[in-house]
Motif scaffolding. Structure first.
Motif, PDB file in Angstrom:
ATOM      1  N   GLN A 115       0.828  -1.202   0.000  1.00  0.00           N
ATOM      2  CA  GLN A 115       0.000   0.000   0.000  1.00  0.00           C
ATOM      3  C   GLN A 115       0.866   1.258   0.000  1.00  0.00           C
ATOM      4  OE1 GLN A 115      -2.744   0.317   3.284  1.00  0.00           O
ATOM      5  NE2 GLN A 115      -4.073   1.715   2.150  1.00  0.00           N
ATOM      6  N   LYS A 116       1.958   1.239   0.759  1.00  0.00           N
ATOM      7  CA  LYS A 116       2.867   2.386   0.781  1.00  0.00           C
ATOM      8  C   LYS A 116       3.486   2.615  -0.597  1.00  0.00           C
ATOM      9  CE  LYS A 116       4.131   2.097   5.682  1.00  0.00           C
ATOM     10  NZ  LYS A 116       5.196   1.723   6.662  1.00  0.00           N
ATOM     11  N   LYS A 117       3.899   1.514  -1.250  1.00  0.00           N
ATOM     12  CA  LYS A 117       4.470   1.633  -2.597  1.00  0.00           C
ATOM     13  C   LYS A 117       3.442   2.181  -3.576  1.00  0.00           C
ATOM     14  CE  LYS A 117       7.874  -2.136  -2.356  1.00  0.00           C
ATOM     15  NZ  LYS A 117       8.373  -3.343  -3.051  1.00  0.00           N
ATOM     16  N   GLN A 118       2.220   1.683  -3.464  1.00  0.00           N
ATOM     17  CA  GLN A 118       1.190   2.135  -4.387  1.00  0.00           C
ATOM     18  C   GLN A 118       0.867   3.605  -4.187  1.00  0.00           C
ATOM     19  OE1 GLN A 118      -2.573   2.607  -4.083  1.00  0.00           O
ATOM     20  NE2 GLN A 118      -3.398   1.243  -5.651  1.00  0.00           N
ATOM     21  N   GLN A 119       0.865   4.052  -2.947  1.00  0.00           N
ATOM     22  CA  GLN A 119       0.603   5.463  -2.664  1.00  0.00           C
ATOM     23  C   GLN A 119       1.683   6.359  -3.264  1.00  0.00           C
ATOM     24  OE1 GLN A 119       0.306   5.362   1.627  1.00  0.00           O
ATOM     25  NE2 GLN A 119      -1.901   4.956   1.598  1.00  0.00           N
ATOM     26  N   ILE A 120       2.936   5.914  -3.164  1.00  0.00           N
ATOM     27  CA  ILE A 120       4.038   6.680  -3.765  1.00  0.00           C
ATOM     28  C   ILE A 120       3.893   6.714  -5.284  1.00  0.00           C
ATOM     29  CG2 ILE A 120       6.538   6.656  -4.196  1.00  0.00           C
ATOM     30  CD1 ILE A 120       6.829   5.495  -1.312  1.00  0.00           C
ATOM     31  N   SER A 181      -5.962   1.871 -25.322  1.00  0.00           N
ATOM     32  CA  SER A 181      -4.970   2.942 -25.182  1.00  0.00           C
ATOM     33  C   SER A 181      -4.555   3.037 -23.720  1.00  0.00           C
ATOM     34  CB  SER A 181      -5.555   4.275 -25.666  1.00  0.00           C
ATOM     35  OG  SER A 181      -4.559   5.292 -25.627  1.00  0.00           O
ATOM     36  N   TYR A 182      -4.064   1.904 -23.204  1.00  0.00           N
ATOM     37  CA  TYR A 182      -3.657   1.801 -21.806  1.00  0.00           C
ATOM     38  C   TYR A 182      -2.243   1.234 -21.721  1.00  0.00           C
ATOM     39  CZ  TYR A 182      -8.643   2.078 -20.496  1.00  0.00           C
ATOM     40  OH  TYR A 182      -9.946   2.464 -20.320  1.00  0.00           O
ATOM     41  N   ILE A 183      -1.567   1.534 -20.613  1.00  0.00           N
ATOM     42  CA  ILE A 183      -0.354   0.814 -20.252  1.00  0.00           C
ATOM     43  C   ILE A 183      -0.516   0.307 -18.824  1.00  0.00           C
ATOM     44  CG2 ILE A 183       1.204   2.029 -21.820  1.00  0.00           C
ATOM     45  CD1 ILE A 183       2.107   3.748 -19.422  1.00  0.00           C
ATOM     46  N   MET A 184       0.213  -0.740 -18.498  1.00  0.00           N
ATOM     47  CA  MET A 184       0.120  -1.364 -17.185  1.00  0.00           C
ATOM     48  C   MET A 184       1.455  -1.228 -16.463  1.00  0.00           C
ATOM     49  SD  MET A 184      -1.366  -5.156 -16.327  1.00  0.00           S
ATOM     50  CE  MET A 184      -0.218  -6.031 -17.372  1.00  0.00           C
ATOM     51  N   LEU A 185       1.413  -0.812 -15.204  1.00  0.00           N
ATOM     52  CA  LEU A 185       2.614  -0.631 -14.392  1.00  0.00           C
ATOM     53  C   LEU A 185       2.531  -1.517 -13.163  1.00  0.00           C
ATOM     54  CD1 LEU A 185       2.082   2.193 -15.922  1.00  0.00           C
ATOM     55  CD2 LEU A 185       3.569   3.177 -14.188  1.00  0.00           C
ATOM     56  N   GLY A 186       3.533  -2.357 -12.957  1.00  0.00           N
ATOM     57  CA  GLY A 186       3.626  -3.160 -11.742  1.00  0.00           C
ATOM     58  C   GLY A 186       4.545  -2.482 -10.741  1.00  0.00           C
ATOM     59  N   PHE A 187       4.262  -2.667  -9.442  1.00  0.00           N
ATOM     60  CA  PHE A 187       5.089  -2.012  -8.425  1.00  0.00           C
ATOM     61  C   PHE A 187       5.488  -2.938  -7.279  1.00  0.00           C
ATOM     62  CE2 PHE A 187       0.624  -1.325  -7.401  1.00  0.00           C
ATOM     63  CZ  PHE A 187       0.552  -1.705  -6.075  1.00  0.00           C
ATOM     64  N   VAL A 190       9.368  -3.363  -6.821  1.00  0.00           N
ATOM     65  CA  VAL A 190      10.157  -2.141  -7.063  1.00  0.00           C
ATOM     66  C   VAL A 190      10.211  -1.322  -5.782  1.00  0.00           C
ATOM     67  CG1 VAL A 190      10.427  -0.132  -8.580  1.00  0.00           C
ATOM     68  CG2 VAL A 190       9.224  -2.165  -9.412  1.00  0.00           C
ATOM     69  N   ASN A 191      11.409  -0.817  -5.436  1.00  0.00           N
ATOM     70  CA  ASN A 191      11.494   0.009  -4.227  1.00  0.00           C
ATOM     71  C   ASN A 191      11.022   1.434  -4.507  1.00  0.00           C
ATOM     72  OD1 ASN A 191      13.754   1.707  -5.093  1.00  0.00           O
ATOM     73  ND2 ASN A 191      15.069  -0.063  -4.739  1.00  0.00           N
ATOM     74  N   SER A 192      10.787   2.198  -3.444  1.00  0.00           N
ATOM     75  CA  SER A 192      10.184   3.523  -3.557  1.00  0.00           C
ATOM     76  C   SER A 192      11.019   4.480  -4.407  1.00  0.00           C
ATOM     77  CB  SER A 192       9.976   4.110  -2.154  1.00  0.00           C
ATOM     78  OG  SER A 192       9.154   3.273  -1.379  1.00  0.00           O
ATOM     79  N   LYS A 193      12.319   4.443  -4.226  1.00  0.00           N
ATOM     80  CA  LYS A 193      13.205   5.330  -4.988  1.00  0.00           C
ATOM     81  C   LYS A 193      13.102   5.044  -6.479  1.00  0.00           C
ATOM     82  CE  LYS A 193      18.096   6.525  -5.556  1.00  0.00           C
ATOM     83  NZ  LYS A 193      19.488   6.215  -5.126  1.00  0.00           N
ATOM     84  N   ASP A 194      13.097   3.769  -6.842  1.00  0.00           N
ATOM     85  CA  ASP A 194      13.022   3.393  -8.256  1.00  0.00           C
ATOM     86  C   ASP A 194      11.652   3.714  -8.853  1.00  0.00           C
ATOM     87  OD1 ASP A 194      15.621   2.535  -8.265  1.00  0.00           O
ATOM     88  OD2 ASP A 194      15.149   0.413  -7.990  1.00  0.00           O
TER      89      ASP A 194
END
Length: 206
Positions: A115-120, A181-187, A190-194
């Motif tokens: 949740q923290k990563k998603q919020q960032i 016309s979409y793109i998908m991003l996984g998190f 991945v760390n917060s800085k990246d």
């Protein structure tokens, strides 16, 4: 919820089954968790699938299926002819892990982390790409969709690859791929800085 009830009624009326792939349901960040179709199913019409790839680790290669009573006997006969490629030792370990309550605690901790990563991720997108995209599907899961405004998805994905950012096309999940016309991003991994660095690089690709 009403759509889910309607779908279950449809399956009963059509004498059909619904396959519910609920691999990511533990990670919902906005609003109350939506009950699975299986938990609402009064007609015994849902074949429920799950996996430990997202909430534990992919290397376990362990998944499960909860069948309607009417399909259990035929499924058992079919599975006797199949090769089991998930280690029985790992299955036993997961069972103990769950029985002693450790799995539930683990999922709670991971939900906070994700949740923290998603919020960032969402905040960075709003700051840097607000006029270029619309965020879709931020209620839960380990990825989000961006609906592009006046930008070709395939071109953007190609440009992003050149600057070292992997974003994906969800075309294969659409009935009419040419309309996407979409793109998908996984998190998830991945760390917060990246995450912040990646969105900054992505901005340069528009």
């Amino acid at each position: 919820m009403q759509k889910r009830y309607d779908l279950l009624k449809w399956a009963e009326h059509q004498d059909s089954y619904i396959i519910e792939d609920d691999y990511n349901s533990e990670f919902r960040y906005i609003g109350k968790p939506i009950p699975s179709l299986k938990s609402l199913d009064q007609f015994d019409r849902v074949i429920y699938l799950g996996t430990f790839s997202k909430n534990l680790l992919p290397a376990v290669r362990c998944c499960y299926m909860i069948l309607p009573d009417s399909l259990v006997e035929s499924a058992e006969a079919m599975l006797q002819q199949q090769t089991q490629n998930c280690s029985p030792l790992l299955q036993r370990a997961i069972a103990i892990f769950m029985r002693k309550g450790y799995f539930e605690k683990h999922v709670r901790r991971m939900k906070i982390t994700y949740q923290k990563k998603q919020q960032i991720l969402v905040q960075t997108i709003k700051e840097q790409l607000e006029d270029k995209v619309e965020i879709v599907g931020q209620q839960g899961g380990l990825h989000i969709l961006l609906k592009l405004k006046n930008t070709n998805a395939d071109t953007l994905i190609e440009r992003a690859m050149k600057v070292g950012v992997k974003v994906y096309s969800p075309k294969k999940y659409w009935l009419n791929p040419d309309e996407v016309s979409y793109i998908m991003l996984g998190f998830g991994g991945v760390n917060s800085k990246d995450i912040v660095e990646g969105i900054t690089k992505l901005k340069s690709c528009f």
